[in-house]
Design an enzyme around this catalytic site. Sequence first.
Site, PDB file in Angstrom:
ATOM      1  N   LYS A  52       0.847  -1.194   0.000  1.00 56.29           N
ATOM      2  CA  LYS A  52       0.000   0.000   0.000  1.00 56.29           C
ATOM      3  C   LYS A  52       0.879   1.239   0.000  1.00 56.29           C
ATOM      4  O   LYS A  52       1.651   1.468   0.925  1.00 56.29           O
ATOM      5  CB  LYS A  52      -0.948   0.022   1.195  1.00 56.29           C
ATOM      6  CG  LYS A  52      -1.827   1.274   1.209  1.00 56.29           C
ATOM      7  CD  LYS A  52      -3.058   1.125   2.078  1.00 56.29           C
ATOM      8  CE  LYS A  52      -2.754   1.181   3.548  1.00 56.29           C
ATOM      9  NZ  LYS A  52      -3.997   1.218   4.352  1.00 56.29           N
ATOM     10  N   ASP A 151     -14.399   0.319  13.059  1.00 49.94           N
ATOM     11  CA  ASP A 151     -14.844   0.447  11.670  1.00 49.94           C
ATOM     12  C   ASP A 151     -15.008  -0.933  11.029  1.00 49.94           C
ATOM     13  O   ASP A 151     -14.555  -1.174   9.911  1.00 49.94           O
ATOM     14  CB  ASP A 151     -13.864   1.289  10.860  1.00 49.94           C
ATOM     15  CG  ASP A 151     -14.461   1.734   9.520  1.00 49.94           C
ATOM     16  OD1 ASP A 151     -15.708   1.765   9.413  1.00 49.94           O
ATOM     17  OD2 ASP A 151     -13.691   2.036   8.591  1.00 49.94           O
TER      18      ASP A 151
END
Length: 464
Positions: A52, A151
Amino acid sequence: MDYDFKVKLTGERERVEDLFEYEGCKVGRGTYGHVYKAKRKDGRDDRDYALKQIEGTGISMSACREIALLRELKHPNVISLQKVFLSHADRKVWLLFDFAEHDLWHIIKFHRASKANKKPVQLPRGMVKSLLYQILDGIHYLHANWVLHRDLKPANILVMGEGPERGRVKIADMGFARLFNSPLKPLADLDPVVVTFWYRAPELLLGARHYTKAIDIWAIGCIFAELLTSEPIFHCRQEDIKTSNPYHHDQLDRIFNVMGFPADKDWEDIKKMPEHSTLIKDFRRNTYTNCSLIKYMEKHKVKPDSKTFHLLQKLLTMDPIKRISSEQAMQDPYFLEDPLPTSDVFAGCQIPYPKREFLTEEEPDDKGDKKNQQQQQGNNHTNGTGHPGNQDNSHAQGPPLKKVRVVPPTTTSGGLIMTSDYQRSNPHAAYQNPGPSTSQPQSSMGYSSTSQQPPQYSHQTHRY
């Protein structure tokens, strides 16, 4: 810093482009950055990795916090951060993770698409149980170490593909995660709006300041229901999410339409919620007299006297104080009846779930034009990187078609993994060696991740 030492340090610093091959292998894109499927150039191993690249230059405090957490957390069901690369030349930050071929959003999307095509392929009940158990195991580890995820949603639940960890759940995207043992300020002051709307606990919607790990349990209940039905249980239309006010009328209305309006005896502290006066002004109890979780799940052929329903009911208890804990949930009778949970969630499953697709440089991620889509998450969302989230949560349109990489159907067989400390306390609920296939036969429809589906559910993105 001494110039010669600085030059020497720069020369010794490992560069991601020297170690990994990833060009042309982009699998995700957003305002948080880019995710690539990568392999080692030196051939030291044949594993797939996820690289990433964080958008922008330098590294934010939020990203530092996430990296610090991931460096400390080590559990089979939590995504593993292998390495952090800092490029001195362009000040880019790269994070190296295990690569997960699947996630729950795409798995559920596959089954929802099959229903839309009038040839439904049901998500195997054994697979649902294994997925839920591993999610609970990972969250129990986080909670035992004083970490709230905050989340949880299908897109953040990764599932490993072929390899030694095949079929293992990995909880990802720790961008909102926080320590909760002794915060200097109430967590609500640090982040007024957390958790994606559809998975947000009622106490959050009513402005709770000192919320607890029960918010993660509610989100797991939402995911469990979605696995059972292939539909988000508390799906609602989205409104302007730029406000820091956690109160959300439509989301509460959707919850009450499924669960019914909470009776005073069922949630005594609801009167203490900061938004209780707004709740009383906006809602009438008798509007939801005929609504209940029993009726909703019966429509999806989940019987109210089943162990499946009883556990779901405990996870989706309105009062956070009465809501079951992750440890209690792992010891629930649901996990003691056949089929038992396995270490490989794909054990015995012959459904050809598509692999992740590669994106071209010109090609958007599978959520379409962000300008035309409604935003679902708060503008503080970091996508686990410390940078503003990819606000690509469509309610009005479905994902555009992409170039599909055709993958052959796969059959699966699982293996036993080491039992975690939390499973040792309940050996009957530990993972079982999977037996012969008892799941549904492979579909002949040849669904791919570009299969059409109801557009209102196209609100997730790839996460690490």
